[in-house]
Scaffold this motif. Structure first.
Motif, PDB file in Angstrom:
ATOM      1  N   VAL A  10      -5.755   6.083  -0.125  1.00 61.35           N
ATOM      2  CA  VAL A  10      -5.500   6.872   1.074  1.00 61.35           C
ATOM      3  C   VAL A  10      -4.750   8.141   0.673  1.00 61.35           C
ATOM      4  O   VAL A  10      -3.779   8.091  -0.085  1.00 61.35           O
ATOM      5  CB  VAL A  10      -4.684   6.056   2.104  1.00 61.35           C
ATOM      6  CG1 VAL A  10      -4.264   6.908   3.283  1.00 61.35           C
ATOM      7  CG2 VAL A  10      -5.474   4.836   2.559  1.00 61.35           C
ATOM      8  N   GLN A  11      -5.199   9.270   1.177  1.00 62.19           N
ATOM      9  CA  GLN A  11      -4.553  10.550   0.869  1.00 62.19           C
ATOM     10  C   GLN A  11      -3.213  10.667   1.582  1.00 62.19           C
ATOM     11  O   GLN A  11      -3.000  10.071   2.630  1.00 62.19           O
ATOM     12  CB  GLN A  11      -5.463  11.712   1.311  1.00 62.19           C
ATOM     13  CG  GLN A  11      -6.797  11.755   0.599  1.00 62.19           C
ATOM     14  CD  GLN A  11      -6.650  12.027  -0.884  1.00 62.19           C
ATOM     15  OE1 GLN A  11      -5.840  12.841  -1.293  1.00 62.19           O
ATOM     16  NE2 GLN A  11      -7.430  11.339  -1.686  1.00 62.19           N
ATOM     17  N   GLY A  12      -2.326  11.416   1.015  1.00 63.74           N
ATOM     18  CA  GLY A  12      -1.066  11.727   1.679  1.00 63.74           C
ATOM     19  C   GLY A  12       0.058  10.785   1.359  1.00 63.74           C
ATOM     20  O   GLY A  12       0.032  10.029   0.396  1.00 63.74           O
ATOM     21  N   ASN A  13       1.065  10.838   2.239  1.00 57.56           N
ATOM     22  CA  ASN A  13       2.304  10.102   2.040  1.00 57.56           C
ATOM     23  C   ASN A  13       2.094   8.584   2.038  1.00 57.56           C
ATOM     24  O   ASN A  13       2.690   7.870   1.246  1.00 57.56           O
ATOM     25  CB  ASN A  13       3.308  10.508   3.116  1.00 57.56           C
ATOM     26  CG  ASN A  13       4.721  10.110   2.753  1.00 57.56           C
ATOM     27  OD1 ASN A  13       5.033   9.943   1.576  1.00 57.56           O
ATOM     28  ND2 ASN A  13       5.561   9.956   3.752  1.00 57.56           N
TER      29      ASN A  13
ATOM     30  N   PHE B 263       2.018   3.496  -1.815  1.00 58.04           N
ATOM     31  CA  PHE B 263       1.371   2.388  -2.507  1.00 58.04           C
ATOM     32  C   PHE B 263       1.149   2.700  -3.987  1.00 58.04           C
ATOM     33  O   PHE B 263       1.006   1.796  -4.792  1.00 58.04           O
ATOM     34  CB  PHE B 263       0.042   2.036  -1.831  1.00 58.04           C
ATOM     35  CG  PHE B 263       0.226   1.265  -0.567  1.00 58.04           C
ATOM     36  CD1 PHE B 263       0.321  -0.109  -0.590  1.00 58.04           C
ATOM     37  CD2 PHE B 263       0.334   1.924   0.644  1.00 58.04           C
ATOM     38  CE1 PHE B 263       0.504  -0.833   0.580  1.00 58.04           C
ATOM     39  CE2 PHE B 263       0.523   1.207   1.816  1.00 58.04           C
ATOM     40  CZ  PHE B 263       0.608  -0.167   1.787  1.00 58.04           C
ATOM     41  N   ARG B 264       1.100   3.963  -4.327  1.00 61.79           N
ATOM     42  CA  ARG B 264       0.903   4.339  -5.724  1.00 61.79           C
ATOM     43  C   ARG B 264       2.196   4.346  -6.518  1.00 61.79           C
ATOM     44  O   ARG B 264       2.171   4.214  -7.740  1.00 61.79           O
ATOM     45  CB  ARG B 264       0.253   5.724  -5.809  1.00 61.79           C
ATOM     46  CG  ARG B 264      -1.199   5.757  -5.377  1.00 61.79           C
ATOM     47  CD  ARG B 264      -1.816   7.127  -5.615  1.00 61.79           C
ATOM     48  NE  ARG B 264      -1.274   8.161  -4.742  1.00 61.79           N
ATOM     49  CZ  ARG B 264      -1.729   8.439  -3.526  1.00 61.79           C
ATOM     50  NH1 ARG B 264      -2.734   7.770  -3.037  1.00 61.79           N
ATOM     51  NH2 ARG B 264      -1.193   9.401  -2.802  1.00 61.79           N
TER      52      ARG B 264
END
Length: 119
Positions: A86-89, A94-95
């Protein structure tokens, strides 16, 4: 004669206790639902060719992973991998967490072992 009779009476009980313990362990190792195993095999076959040979290898692979990684840890790692895309914050959370990295590392180790044993 009496000690032999007692021993003969106890032997079946000992074997039944051992069998019951092995069944519990088998259930513990088989905590992955069929749908999760099938989902893994479908994805694996998509990546490795949709042949009977890849079906056997991919089925072996999920069995190895299931023997090494509890299902709840597998779900955690799969969720982290999906959410990290998922892009963004939200995806960044999670990364970047240690807990997320640890779950992914556990899954990667299990996958590497499955690769060695099955492919």
């Amino acid at each position: 004669m009496r000690p032999v009779a007692i021993l003969l009476w106890l032997c079946p009980l000992l074997f039944m206790t051992g069998a019951a313990n092995s069944l519990v362990r088998a259930d513990d190792l088989n905590d992955y639902p069929t749908s999760a195993r099938a989902d893994y095999v479908f994805g694996c076959m998509k990546a490795n060719g949709e042949t009977h040979h890849s079906l056997e290898r991919c089925s072996c692979s999920i069995d190895i992973i299931a023997s090494l990684l509890p299902y709840d840890r597998y779900v955690t790692a799969e969720t982290v991998l999906r959410m990290a895309q998922v892009q963004g914050n939200l995806g960044g959370q999670f990364r970047s967490t240690e807990q997320a990295r640890s779950a992914i590392d556990d899954l990667r180790r299990a996958q590497a072992e499955a690769e060695v044993r099955c492919f």
